[in-house]
Design an enzyme around this catalytic site. Structure first.
Site, short mmCIF file in Angstrom:
data_model
loop_
_atom_site.label_atom_id
_atom_site.label_comp_id
_atom_site.label_asym_id
_atom_site.label_seq_id
_atom_site.Cartn_x
_atom_site.Cartn_y
_atom_site.Cartn_z
N HIS A 239 0.86 -1.18 0.00
CA HIS A 239 0.00 0.00 0.00
C HIS A 239 0.90 1.23 0.00
CE1 HIS A 239 -3.62 -2.14 2.15
NE2 HIS A 239 -3.06 -2.91 1.23
N GLU B 255 0.61 4.11 1.48
CA GLU B 255 0.76 4.72 2.81
C GLU B 255 1.80 3.96 3.63
OE1 GLU B 255 -3.50 4.89 1.32
OE2 GLU B 255 -2.05 3.28 1.68
N CYS C 233 -5.95 2.06 5.75
CA CYS C 233 -6.47 0.83 6.32
C CYS C 233 -5.83 0.64 7.70
CB CYS C 233 -6.15 -0.35 5.40
SG CYS C 233 -4.39 -0.81 5.38
N CYS D 61 -1.93 0.32 7.51
CA CYS D 61 -1.26 1.59 7.22
C CYS D 61 -1.41 2.58 8.37
CB CYS D 61 -1.78 2.16 5.92
SG CYS D 61 -1.38 1.10 4.50
#
Length: 174
Positions: free
Chosen positions: A62, A64, A92, A95
């Site tokens: 991801h 992030e 999420c 993250c």
């Protein structure tokens, strides 16, 4: 600590638009449309990334999370605390935890986790795949502050939501 979208500045909008561009790049590469930008306390872009979970066959890729990882290697603790992570969608839980653990500053996002889950349900219904109950995700779709309570969070940003929703609609095959 989520704050209302009226606290979003023109500078914030500029960085969020770049996040949407990165999300579009992710989509073009076959990944889910998420993009993020890390900006220092003076407003300088330090790093950016896009979702790469499918193209790298790694569900932790991801943007992030990648920016949190980059920050620990390239920034002092003080600089991390003054930084902002701009992102197309609210972090999420993975993250959010990474963001808190490396002690990054605020988060500004376009669309919330709640909106994203709603869109997934909407897209399933449009595709005729509606099931009883809520959309099932691999991890709980919690807001950032449910995981990282001390992080300042700003979003959603209504004037940009339609753009990121359109990318997610395309990703859903609609």
């Amino acid at each position: 600590m989520t704050t209302a979208s009226q606290t979003i500045t023109a500078t914030d909008l500029s960085h969020l638009r770049r996040c949407i561009e990165l999300a579009a790049e992710a989509l073009e590469a076959g990944d889910a449309p998420f993009g993020s930008v890390l900006v220092d306390g003076a407003g300088k872009v330090l790093a950016e990334d896009r979702n790469r979970i499918k193209s790298m066959d790694d569900s932790t890729r991801h943007p992030e999370f990648e920016l949190a990882r980059w920050a620990t290697t390239n920034m002092t603790a003080e600089a991390r605390a003054d930084a902002t992570v701009y992102t197309s969608g609210e972090h999420c839980v993975m993250c959010s935890a990474a963001h808190a653990h490396v002690r990054l500053g605020r988060i500004v996002y376009v669309a919330s986790m709640r909106q994203f889950v709603g869109w997934l349900g909407e897209f399933k219904k449009e595709k005729g795949e509606e099931e009883e109950g809520e959309v099932v995700m691999s991890v709980a779709p919690l807001p950032v502050n449910a995981v990282a309570s001390a992080v300042e969070v700003r979003g959603p940003v209504p004037e940009l939501e339609s753009q990121i929703k359109a990318l997610h609609r395309r990703y859903a095959g609609l």
